[in-house]
Every structure is written in structure tokens, then in C-alpha cells.
Write a protein that holds these residues in place. Structure first.
Motif, mmCIF file in Angstrom:
data_model
loop_
_atom_site.group_PDB
_atom_site.id
_atom_site.type_symbol
_atom_site.label_atom_id
_atom_site.label_comp_id
_atom_site.label_asym_id
_atom_site.label_seq_id
_atom_site.Cartn_x
_atom_site.Cartn_y
_atom_site.Cartn_z
ATOM 1 N N ASN A 80 0.822 -1.207 0.000
ATOM 2 C CA ASN A 80 0.000 0.000 0.000
ATOM 3 C C ASN A 80 0.856 1.258 0.000
ATOM 4 O OD1 ASN A 80 -2.822 0.968 0.135
ATOM 5 N ND2 ASN A 80 -2.109 1.941 2.023
ATOM 6 N N ARG A 81 1.965 1.216 0.749
ATOM 7 C CA ARG A 81 2.870 2.375 0.793
ATOM 8 C C ARG A 81 3.525 2.608 -0.571
ATOM 9 N NH1 ARG A 81 3.922 7.269 1.756
ATOM 10 N NH2 ARG A 81 6.087 7.784 2.223
ATOM 11 N N ILE A 82 3.913 1.529 -1.230
ATOM 12 C CA ILE A 82 4.493 1.664 -2.575
ATOM 13 C C ILE A 82 3.458 2.248 -3.536
ATOM 14 C CG2 ILE A 82 5.427 0.392 -4.553
ATOM 15 C CD1 ILE A 82 6.631 -1.588 -2.501
ATOM 16 N N ALA A 83 2.222 1.781 -3.426
ATOM 17 C CA ALA A 83 1.143 2.299 -4.279
ATOM 18 C C ALA A 83 0.950 3.799 -4.056
ATOM 19 C CB ALA A 83 -0.153 1.551 -3.983
ATOM 20 N N ASP A 84 0.964 4.222 -2.795
ATOM 21 C CA ASP A 84 0.797 5.648 -2.474
ATOM 22 C C ASP A 84 1.932 6.474 -3.070
ATOM 23 O OD1 ASP A 84 -1.514 5.183 -1.089
ATOM 24 O OD2 ASP A 84 -0.608 5.307 0.907
ATOM 25 N N ILE A 85 3.157 5.998 -2.916
ATOM 26 C CA ILE A 85 4.319 6.735 -3.411
ATOM 27 C C ILE A 85 4.293 6.827 -4.932
ATOM 28 C CG2 ILE A 85 6.849 6.682 -3.626
ATOM 29 C CD1 ILE A 85 6.884 5.322 -0.825
ATOM 30 N N ARG A 86 3.888 5.743 -5.595
ATOM 31 C CA ARG A 86 3.891 5.700 -7.057
ATOM 32 C C ARG A 86 2.638 6.312 -7.673
ATOM 33 N NH1 ARG A 86 8.300 2.535 -9.520
ATOM 34 N NH2 ARG A 86 7.075 2.835 -11.412
ATOM 35 N N GLY A 87 1.625 6.561 -6.852
ATOM 36 C CA GLY A 87 0.367 7.061 -7.396
ATOM 37 C C GLY A 87 -0.367 6.005 -8.202
ATOM 38 N N LEU A 88 -0.228 4.751 -7.782
ATOM 39 C CA LEU A 88 -0.877 3.632 -8.453
ATOM 40 C C LEU A 88 -1.860 2.965 -7.500
ATOM 41 C CD1 LEU A 88 2.300 2.071 -10.126
ATOM 42 C CD2 LEU A 88 0.502 3.377 -11.288
ATOM 43 N N THR A 89 -2.687 2.080 -8.025
ATOM 44 C CA THR A 89 -3.643 1.376 -7.166
ATOM 45 C C THR A 89 -2.927 0.255 -6.398
ATOM 46 O OG1 THR A 89 -4.223 -0.244 -8.867
ATOM 47 C CG2 THR A 89 -5.511 1.810 -8.805
ATOM 48 N N LEU A 90 -3.492 -0.095 -5.267
ATOM 49 C CA LEU A 90 -2.969 -1.229 -4.504
ATOM 50 C C LEU A 90 -3.054 -2.502 -5.347
ATOM 51 C CD1 LEU A 90 -1.886 -2.484 -1.899
ATOM 52 C CD2 LEU A 90 -4.249 -2.618 -1.066
ATOM 53 N N GLU A 91 -4.117 -2.621 -6.143
ATOM 54 C CA GLU A 91 -4.291 -3.791 -7.007
ATOM 55 C C GLU A 91 -3.110 -3.939 -7.973
ATOM 56 O OE1 GLU A 91 -8.221 -2.952 -5.345
ATOM 57 O OE2 GLU A 91 -6.669 -1.674 -6.245
ATOM 58 N N LYS A 92 -2.650 -2.831 -8.528
ATOM 59 C CA LYS A 92 -1.535 -2.864 -9.479
ATOM 60 C C LYS A 92 -0.247 -3.330 -8.798
ATOM 61 C CE LYS A 92 0.925 -2.044 -13.192
ATOM 62 N NZ LYS A 92 0.873 -3.002 -14.329
ATOM 63 N N ILE A 93 0.032 -2.819 -7.610
ATOM 64 C CA ILE A 93 1.248 -3.212 -6.892
ATOM 65 C C ILE A 93 1.153 -4.667 -6.451
ATOM 66 C CG2 ILE A 93 2.718 -2.747 -4.893
ATOM 67 C CD1 ILE A 93 2.819 -0.630 -7.165
ATOM 68 N N ALA A 94 -0.019 -5.073 -5.980
ATOM 69 C CA ALA A 94 -0.219 -6.473 -5.580
ATOM 70 C C ALA A 94 0.021 -7.396 -6.775
ATOM 71 C CB ALA A 94 -1.626 -6.668 -5.025
ATOM 72 N N GLU A 95 -0.599 -7.060 -7.903
ATOM 73 C CA GLU A 95 -0.485 -7.881 -9.111
ATOM 74 C C GLU A 95 0.974 -7.995 -9.572
ATOM 75 O OE1 GLU A 95 -1.776 -7.583 -13.823
ATOM 76 O OE2 GLU A 95 -2.746 -6.267 -12.359
ATOM 77 N N THR A 96 1.670 -6.856 -9.607
ATOM 78 C CA THR A 96 3.043 -6.835 -10.124
ATOM 79 C C THR A 96 4.019 -7.558 -9.202
ATOM 80 O OG1 THR A 96 2.575 -4.702 -11.167
ATOM 81 C CG2 THR A 96 4.880 -5.337 -10.987
ATOM 82 N N THR A 97 3.953 -7.250 -7.900
ATOM 83 C CA THR A 97 4.905 -7.882 -6.973
ATOM 84 C C THR A 97 4.632 -9.372 -6.822
ATOM 85 O OG1 THR A 97 3.573 -7.200 -5.042
ATOM 86 C CG2 THR A 97 5.404 -5.756 -5.704
ATOM 87 N N THR A 98 3.369 -9.762 -6.916
ATOM 88 C CA THR A 98 3.041 -11.188 -6.864
ATOM 89 C C THR A 98 3.594 -11.909 -8.091
ATOM 90 O OG1 THR A 98 1.080 -10.876 -5.486
ATOM 91 C CG2 THR A 98 1.142 -12.858 -6.856
ATOM 92 N N ALA A 99 3.434 -11.302 -9.260
ATOM 93 C CA ALA A 99 3.975 -11.897 -10.489
ATOM 94 C C ALA A 99 5.496 -12.005 -10.404
ATOM 95 C CB ALA A 99 3.565 -11.063 -11.698
ATOM 96 N N ASN A 100 6.145 -10.958 -9.875
ATOM 97 C CA ASN A 100 7.607 -10.986 -9.730
ATOM 98 C C ASN A 100 8.038 -12.138 -8.820
ATOM 99 O OD1 ASN A 100 7.607 -8.643 -11.250
ATOM 100 N ND2 ASN A 100 8.044 -7.277 -9.535
#
Length: 284
Positions: free
Chosen positions: A257-277
Motif C-alpha cells: 500500500n505504501r508503494i502504491a501511495d508513493i507511485r500514485g498507483l492502485t494497490l491492485e496494481k502493486i499487488a499484481e506486479t509484486t506477486t507476479a515478480n
């Protein structure tokens, strides 16, 4: 549905002795998978034993942490035994190889260098040399089994980078070109250092530290999203708003959530990307 992977957790440590399975089920019930990371032969065995109880979502990493090579101050949250925590362990390649061949083991770690905890009353040059030799042995173990490495580094980045650089040159035939082969866990360096590791084919991982310090905001804004993973390092590094409590895998969402806030992206996007990584990195 949002899914998270806590890529570095120590539910296998004695802090969770009374409620390890309850903690794991709480995370799995909220679509959070985890890698349980060993620090010596005892906690590596425990990580594997816990992972084997679950069909999916719980995996193990086995390895010898640099601070366990010398007798030192006890961390009772780790082994629960003061005398045992302080007792050094000699790296036994065969023992760790045997563990690492189990299906649920997806990485070698936590391995690396730690110069922060060096004993000033001992020969520090000899201690550093021993850490470096054991680190190199475990890198070779990982590559011989085609497993990635989870790397710990504290006040030792110059030496760590040099070892990784030399290793990649010497064993280039064992280093994959199509995926990362290691992660710097709990990354606390700057952008220049991050890119040095990226160029070696490594990832970096962020903990709850980023939820209460703005030191890495600029790095997080700039870093390519395919180069990062998220972790709790539980029971340590508890994120806001739960600082002061024991950390656990479920709370990895606050790092995302903190990464999403800093990047101005949705939590869903960060969850999806980091999970795929993480799924690519650990082949899970």
C-alpha cells in the motif's frame, strides 16, 4: 481479488512457537502467500517442516545467516534458547543440499554478509573472510540446484557486490539470462546501489521500514516495478500502523500500500506486479 506474497518471513522462528499455524492460516485466509526463511540448520528445518504442512501458499528457503558463523549475542525471538542462539554453526554443504532438494524449498537463504555485528574483541579480518567464503559456498549450492538466493547485507555492500560480480563472471554458465537469480532482502541502499544489483541480474525487496521512513520514497518512485518484491521480515520490521507489535505475513499488504501511495498507483496494481515478480523468482 488482490493476492500478496510475503517473500521473506520468519514464522519458523521461536516468536511464533505458540501460534505459527494460526499465523499462517490467517495470512492464507486473506490471499497472502509466504516464503519462510531459515537462518541456520534448525530454523531451516523448521521452515521446511511448516511449509510441508500446506498444499500451496507456504514455501521454504534454507541457508546459514552470516551472524551464525560466530558466537554472539542471543536473539531469543529466533531460536528461543539463549545458549543455542549464541552457539556458532559451521556450514555443512551436504546438510543444506539435502534440505534444499525438497520440493517445497524454493530458494537458498538467508545468506550474505553482516559486518554490523562484528565482535570488536575478535579478529575482524578473519571473521569477514569466513563470512565471504561461506557466502560463496552457498551461492554455488544455489546455482548447482538452480535455486535463487535471498541475500542479507548489512554494512558490507562493497564486499558483497564484489563477490557477486566475481561469482557471475566465474559461473556465468550457471546464471540464468531469462530471470533474476537473487534478491537483496530488506534493501536499504540508494538508487545507484540498486542499479548495480539490477545489472547483475538481481532484484531488491522492501519491508515495513518504508511505511515509517521517507528515506526510500525517491527510489521507490523511480525503480522499475519488475525489479521489486515485498516482504515483512516478520517478526521484525512491523509496518505502520502496527509498529510495536510482532510482525506477521498478513501485514505485507501495508508495504504494498505504501508503494502504491508513493507511485500514485492502485494497490491492485502493486499487488499484481509484486506477486507476479515473486512467482517468477521462486518458480511457484
Amino acid at each position: 481479488m488482490k493476492m500478496f506474497i510475503d517473500t521473506h518471513s520468519h514464522v519458523n522462528f521461536s516468536s511464533f512457537r505458540e501460534d505459527a499455524d494460526e499465523t499462517i492460516r490467517r495470512a492464507l485466509g486473506n490471499d497472502t502467500w509466504m516464503i519462510l526463511v531459515g537462518s541456520n540448520i534448525k530454523t531451516s528445518n523448521k521452515a521446511l517442516n511448516l511449509a510441508n504442512k500446506y498444499e500451496k501458499g507456504v514455501y521454504a528457503a534454507v541457508g546459514l545467516h552470516p551472524t551464525h558463523l560466530e558466537a554472539g549475542p542471543a536473539d531469543t525471538s529466533e531460536t528461543g534458547e539463549e545458549s543455542e542462539a549464541a552457539r556458532p554453526e559451521d556450514f555443512d554443504y551436504d546438510s543444506y543440499e539435502k534440505l534444499a532438494r525438497f520440493q517445497k524449498v524454493v530458494a537458498i537463504g538467508e545468506i550474505g554478509l553482516d559486518y554490523y555485528h562484528l565482535d570488536p574483541t575478535k579478529d575482524q579480518i578473519a571473521t569477514k573472510k569466513k563470512q565471504q567464503e561461506v557466502f560463496a559456498q552457498q551461492l554455488l549450492l544455489a546455482r548447482s540446484l538452480n535455486l535463487p538466493v535471498i541475500i542479507h547485507c548489512r554494512q558490507a555492500h562493497d564486499d558483497l557486490y564484489a563477490i557477486l560480480q566475481d561469482f557471475k563472471k566465474s559461473y556465468s554458465h550457471l546464471i540464468p539470462n531469462d530471470r533474476p537469480w537473487g534478491v537483496i532482502h530488506c534493501f536499504s541502499g540508494d538508487e545507484d546501489l540498486a542499479w548495480k544489483y539490477f545489472r547483475l541480474g538481481l532484484l531488491i525487496s522492501f519491508t515495513g521500514l518504508i511505511t515509517f521512513s521517507q528515506q526510500w520514497d525517491e527510489l521507490i518512485r523511480k525503480v522499475p516495478l519488475d525489479k521489486i518484491m515485498i516482504e515483512t521480515d516478520s517478526p521484525y520490521m512491523t509496518p505502520e500502523p502496527y509498529r510495536g507489535r510482532r510482525n506477521e505475513p498478513l501485514l505485507v499488504q501495508y508495504v504494498a500500500n505504501r508503494i502504491a501511495d508513493i507511485r500514485g498507483l492502485t494497490l491492485e496494481k502493486i499487488a499484481e506486479t509484486t506477486t507476479a515478480n515473486a512467482r517468477t523468482f521462486f518458480n511457484i
